[in-house]
Design an enzyme around this catalytic site. Sequence first.
Site, PDB file in Angstrom:
ATOM      1  N   GLY A 103      89.887  51.220  66.846  1.00 31.16           N
ATOM      2  CA  GLY A 103      88.432  51.229  66.642  1.00 31.16           C
ATOM      3  C   GLY A 103      87.816  49.903  67.094  1.00 31.16           C
ATOM      4  N   HIS A 104      88.450  48.788  66.698  1.00 32.12           N
ATOM      5  CA  HIS A 104      87.949  47.474  67.137  1.00 32.12           C
ATOM      6  C   HIS A 104      88.034  47.367  68.664  1.00 32.12           C
ATOM      7  CE1 HIS A 104      89.484  46.200  62.999  1.00 32.12           C
ATOM      8  NE2 HIS A 104      88.230  45.809  62.970  1.00 32.12           N
ATOM      9  N   GLN A 115      76.552  48.929  56.708  1.00 35.87           N
ATOM     10  CA  GLN A 115      76.615  47.580  57.270  1.00 35.87           C
ATOM     11  C   GLN A 115      75.850  47.528  58.595  1.00 35.87           C
ATOM     12  OE1 GLN A 115      80.272  44.966  57.485  1.00 35.87           O
ATOM     13  NE2 GLN A 115      80.388  45.802  59.549  1.00 35.87           N
ATOM     14  N   LEU A 151      89.906  55.229  61.256  1.00 31.07           N
ATOM     15  CA  LEU A 151      90.715  54.017  61.393  1.00 31.07           C
ATOM     16  C   LEU A 151      90.058  52.885  60.607  1.00 31.07           C
ATOM     17  CD1 LEU A 151      91.831  53.923  65.154  1.00 31.07           C
ATOM     18  CD2 LEU A 151      92.816  55.152  63.215  1.00 31.07           C
TER      19      LEU A 151
END
Length: 287
Positions: A39-40, A158, A189
């Site tokens: 994901g990152h 967020q 994830l």
Amino acid sequence: MTKMQLFDSLPLLRATLAAYKLHGKTIGLVPTMGNLHAGHLALVATARAQCDVVITTIFVNPLQFGPNEDLARYPRSFAADIKNLEQSACDVLYAPTTTEIYPHGTVVHTKISVPELSALHCGYTRPGHFDGVCTVVAKLFNIIQPDKAFFGYKDYQQFHLISTMVSDLQIPLQVYGIATMRESSGLALSSRNVYLSTTDRNNAAALFATLQESALQIMGGEHNFRQIEARASGTLNKVGLKTDYVHICNRSTLHLASIGDTDLIILAAVYAGTTRLIDNIFVQITI
Ligand code: PAF
């Protein structure tokens, strides 16, 4: 493979970024707390496609952890992170120490808060969490002054808070949200998935499945949102998860949705064993 520059100190980083800016390069920022997963790396890939220079930050921010949360044991995998970032053609990694980010200690005098939004949903269970997030992200924006910043939609509250902060403080950058990446079971994830036992992991797959079910109920014409939330919470509890909340919200305000809202998001948080997991799904009602 790109030769990535690694900085842990501010003056050198600032000088390097100033040189990039002098040459008119666009800078894309991917803020992370490390223990990077696909994901990152998708955020890094998106930044890579859109910007001349990609900078990832790794900083486990103490300010966003509550006193009984997992700061001390938060998963750290710095060597693997460096390798992954190099393979993703990241140009710069900034991995500051806590002292560099909070030179006067973590009892800070200046905090950035988006008060109303911070109190909702996850903020209710994690008081102070979003002030910690906004404060560190505002600092990173000040330090790096990126043109674009990239965040995952998994942490949708967020993402929404940071977008609001950027707009309210008139910070000259664009915030991008990127779709959540999932395991084949549907589990989103997350760096915290490493905490899950086999049983927790099996149970956790029910989170996204239940969100999908609720979305289908809404799209099928059922609009008693509170009833759908209660049903979803019951389903999650039955499979061995402990529901913190399931909230069907208006996607642009993150307030609980009411009849007439068409652009929705279902936000949820559960505990799988002792691990807190969050997820969400977008729902569009066509009239
Ligand atoms: O999403 C995260 O990993 C963190 O909350 C962030 C945005 C890097 C701030 O510490």
